[in-house]
Design an enzyme around this catalytic site. Structure first.
Site, PDB file in Angstrom:
ATOM      1  N   ASP A 129       7.202  28.631  -1.243  1.00  0.00           N
ATOM      2  CA  ASP A 129       6.471  27.229  -1.599  1.00  0.00           C
ATOM      3  C   ASP A 129       6.456  27.135  -3.079  1.00  0.00           C
ATOM      4  OD1 ASP A 129       5.991  24.578  -0.949  1.00  0.00           O
ATOM      5  OD2 ASP A 129       3.887  25.063  -0.570  1.00  0.00           O
ATOM      6  N   HIS A 136       0.083  16.473  -9.270  1.00  0.00           N
ATOM      7  CA  HIS A 136      -0.595  17.321  -8.152  1.00  0.00           C
ATOM      8  C   HIS A 136      -1.262  18.476  -8.795  1.00  0.00           C
ATOM      9  CE1 HIS A 136      -1.748  19.298  -4.548  1.00  0.00           C
ATOM     10  NE2 HIS A 136      -1.012  20.572  -4.870  1.00  0.00           N
ATOM     11  N   ARG A 145     -10.760  23.481 -12.060  1.00  0.00           N
ATOM     12  CA  ARG A 145     -11.182  24.251 -13.075  1.00  0.00           C
ATOM     13  C   ARG A 145     -11.852  23.000 -14.495  1.00  0.00           C
ATOM     14  NH1 ARG A 145      -6.590  26.861 -11.524  1.00  0.00           N
ATOM     15  NH2 ARG A 145      -5.325  25.104 -12.360  1.00  0.00           N
ATOM     16  N   GLU A 202       0.158  18.496   2.812  1.00  0.00           N
ATOM     17  CA  GLU A 202       1.004  18.327   1.414  1.00  0.00           C
ATOM     18  C   GLU A 202       2.272  17.440   1.738  1.00  0.00           C
ATOM     19  OE1 GLU A 202       0.668  22.030  -0.577  1.00  0.00           O
ATOM     20  OE2 GLU A 202      -1.318  21.615  -1.212  1.00  0.00           O
ATOM     21  N   GLU A 204       5.730  17.073   0.712  1.00  0.00           N
ATOM     22  CA  GLU A 204       6.729  17.818  -0.386  1.00  0.00           C
ATOM     23  C   GLU A 204       8.275  17.565   0.214  1.00  0.00           C
ATOM     24  OE1 GLU A 204       5.894  21.966  -0.794  1.00  0.00           O
ATOM     25  OE2 GLU A 204       3.674  21.697  -0.553  1.00  0.00           O
ATOM     26  N   ASP A 234       3.446  20.776   4.116  1.00  0.00           N
ATOM     27  CA  ASP A 234       2.772  22.403   3.848  1.00  0.00           C
ATOM     28  C   ASP A 234       1.294  22.150   4.325  1.00  0.00           C
ATOM     29  OD1 ASP A 234       2.057  24.853   3.131  1.00  0.00           O
ATOM     30  OD2 ASP A 234       1.773  24.049   1.032  1.00  0.00           O
ATOM     31  N   ARG A 238      -8.209  23.868   2.961  1.00  0.00           N
ATOM     32  CA  ARG A 238      -8.646  23.922   1.476  1.00  0.00           C
ATOM     33  C   ARG A 238     -10.020  24.874   1.485  1.00  0.00           C
ATOM     34  NH1 ARG A 238      -4.315  22.222  -0.744  1.00  0.00           N
ATOM     35  NH2 ARG A 238      -3.592  20.194  -0.363  1.00  0.00           N
ATOM     36  N   GLN A 241      -8.555  28.252   1.552  1.00  0.00           N
ATOM     37  CA  GLN A 241      -7.949  28.244   0.216  1.00  0.00           C
ATOM     38  C   GLN A 241      -8.865  28.746  -0.927  1.00  0.00           C
ATOM     39  OE1 GLN A 241      -5.455  24.977  -0.675  1.00  0.00           O
ATOM     40  NE2 GLN A 241      -4.497  25.719  -2.412  1.00  0.00           N
ATOM     41  N   TYR A 245      -7.880  32.291  -2.906  1.00  0.00           N
ATOM     42  CA  TYR A 245      -6.861  32.140  -3.762  1.00  0.00           C
ATOM     43  C   TYR A 245      -6.764  32.973  -4.834  1.00  0.00           C
ATOM     44  CZ  TYR A 245      -8.533  29.163  -7.403  1.00  0.00           C
ATOM     45  OH  TYR A 245      -9.159  28.504  -8.668  1.00  0.00           O
ATOM     46  N   LYS A 254      -2.200  28.497   4.071  1.00  0.00           N
ATOM     47  CA  LYS A 254      -0.982  27.989   4.061  1.00  0.00           C
ATOM     48  C   LYS A 254      -0.158  28.386   5.474  1.00  0.00           C
ATOM     49  CE  LYS A 254      -1.359  25.702   0.070  1.00  0.00           C
ATOM     50  NZ  LYS A 254      -1.182  24.491  -0.303  1.00  0.00           N
ATOM     51  N   THR A 258       3.870  24.905   8.723  1.00  0.00           N
ATOM     52  CA  THR A 258       4.584  23.928   7.743  1.00  0.00           C
ATOM     53  C   THR A 258       5.637  23.147   8.637  1.00  0.00           C
ATOM     54  OG1 THR A 258       4.743  25.680   6.106  1.00  0.00           O
ATOM     55  CG2 THR A 258       6.213  24.077   5.740  1.00  0.00           C
ATOM     56  N   THR A 350       3.624  19.900  -3.789  1.00  0.00           N
ATOM     57  CA  THR A 350       3.118  18.244  -3.645  1.00  0.00           C
ATOM     58  C   THR A 350       3.457  17.584  -4.494  1.00  0.00           C
ATOM     59  OG1 THR A 350       1.119  19.217  -2.532  1.00  0.00           O
ATOM     60  CG2 THR A 350       1.024  17.002  -2.883  1.00  0.00           C
ATOM     61  N   GLU A 364      -6.475  15.179  -3.096  1.00  0.00           N
ATOM     62  CA  GLU A 364      -6.675  14.366  -4.176  1.00  0.00           C
ATOM     63  C   GLU A 364      -6.785  12.957  -3.779  1.00  0.00           C
ATOM     64  OE1 GLU A 364      -2.420  16.043  -4.344  1.00  0.00           O
ATOM     65  OE2 GLU A 364      -2.410  15.232  -6.513  1.00  0.00           O
TER      66      GLU A 364
HETATM   67 CA    CA Z   1       2.551  23.303  -0.918  1.00  0.00          CA
END
Ligand code: CA
Length: 421
Positions: A129, A136, A145, A202, A204, A234, A238, A241, A245, A254, A258, A350, A364
């Site tokens: 992926d 995104h 961040r 997500e 995709e 996907d 969150r 994640q 991550y 993840k 899928t 995404t 989002e």
């Molecule tokens: Ca993804």
């Protein structure tokens, strides 16, 4: 520029294939695996029907000089290579176009799409992926961040990705169980093990690798290796994640599932809808530089249907929002010498657009759960049990469209604690 007006509808003697709003005109010839009481078989979507390609091959009507449909997956056609892909499309077009001679021989092998069940259309060799959507990546980076550091330093130079699990890939319509996982506690020292409270989708595009490689390939070679495309969701936890991550990227967040659409749209069907690259203020290194129109103009939508609710479209966007084409993703994947296999699946990342109503995930759309969007009049941040998420997509031509069929999944409640004593 896209070339979508260069070709019109190729008319078929199957009337429903000439419906300008249908996903499966003769121009498409999407590939699936269906079950109609006679075991899983290779099928081709034509209008409101599925044509039994396994039966046609057994009768010698479809003949590529080697077995293509003996197994219930399209991997054998992929492995046969681009000349066989073109020959397959030419034979199917000749059989199904208006005025074709042997209609009586074909008719018994047409099944109503409403009366078949669909399975995974190919055996997924491996799943990777990417993270190739700039809006995104910018949105997520801003949330995590801050706006100043939204895009990591590498993002404008390489298509970032991670190696996923082929075992987690499901066909549309398969329910998805809300996962348990380790999530951050009130401070970093006290994580909890709990059902995900921030389960998400997500939006995709999935590219299917149809030819193997054993060493680095160019962007042009990579384009020629791509067999076709599916829509891909996907599913993402969150809260899991956010805790796991750093520093190696997503893992269990993840890995639950899928979902892909049940129909493979072959690359040739999308050729009239090829599009050029986005504006690049930072040039790519030569080995990843744009080589032709390797993007596509495919309109995308996501619909959310709450349990006991009505379907509501929550986002509309387009695959042209990708920053790296599937060919660039695949070329980058091989730079290390990583061998690619027939049936490898590459998720695009995404695909969000620039506006709030074109965002390809709940993360989002709700801006990290802060500003709730409304679905059926009710404020929502992430996915609830019973929700059905449906991705749809189509390239819009003159008097026809090339669609993928729905890519959907319904959220089942989490199990009882699987580790309870
Ligand atoms: Ca993804």
């Amino acid at each position: 520029m896209t070339r979508s007006n260069a070709i019109g509808l190729i008319r078929s003697w199957v009337d429903s294939a000439n419906d300008p709003l249908g996903d499966f005109p003769l121009n498409n010839l999407a590939l699936g695996v269906f079950e109609a009481g006679n075991g899983p078989r290779c099928g081709v979507a034509i209008g409101a029907h599925v044509l039994d390609a396994t039966a046609l091959e057994a009768e010698g009507v479809l003949d590529l000089h080697r077995p293509i449909c003996a197994q219930p997956s399209w991997n054998a056609l992929m492995a046969a290579g681009p000349k066989a892909w073109a020959a397959f499309r030419a034979q199917m077009t000749a059989l199904l176009r208006e005025g074709a001679a042997n209609q009586a021989q074909i008719v018994p092998h047409l099944h109503s799409m409403a009366h078949v069940t669909l399975q995974l259309p190919f055996t997924v060799a491996e799943f990777t992926d990417f993270y190739a959507g700039r809006h995104h990546a910018t949105n997520v980076g801003t949330m995590f961040r801050g706006a100043e550091n939204a895009l990591p330093a590498n993002w404008l130079h390489i298509p970032i990705g991670y190696n996923g699990r082929a075992s987690s890939v499901l066909v549309s319509g398969t329910p998805v169980r809300r996962p348990w996982g380790q999530v951050k506690g009130p401070d970093d020292s006290a994580p909890r093990f709990a059902p995900s409270q921030r389960f998400d989708f997500e939006l995709e595009l999935g590219a299917i690798v149809g030819q193997p490689s054993n060493g680095p390939v160019s962007v042009g070679q990579a384009n020629d290796m791509i067999f076709g495309y599916v829509l891909l969701n996907d599913w993402s936890a969150r809260d899991i994640q956010a805790w796991e991550y750093q520093p190696l990227g997503p893992f269990q967040s993840k890995a639950t599932a899928t979902t892909i659409s049940p129909w493979i749209v072959m690359r040739a069907a999308l050729d009239p809808f090829r599009a050029g690259p986005p504006m690049r203020e930072t040039p790519l290194l030569p080995h990843l530089a744009d080589a032709g129109d390797n993007f596509h103009d495919i309109a995308l939508e996501v619909t959310l249907t709450p349990e006991d609710g009505t379907p509501e479209t929550i986002t509309r966007t387009n695959t042209r929002e990708l920053y790296y084409s599937p060919a660039q993703q695949l070329a980058h994947h091989t730079t290390s010498g990583c061998p690619m296999r027939v049936g490898d699946l590459l998720g695009s990342g995404t695909i969000s657009g620039p506006t709030p109503d074109s965002r390809g995930s709940m993360l989002e759309l709700s801006w990290g759960g802060q500003s709730h969007i409304k679905v059926n009049g009710t404020p929502r941040a992430f996915l609830n049990d019973g929700d059905t998420v449906t991705l749809s997509g189509a390239a819009i031509g003159k008097g026809y469209r090339i669609g993928f069929g729905p890519c959907d999944g319904t959220i089942l409640p989490a199990l009882e604690n699987p580790y309870a004593p």
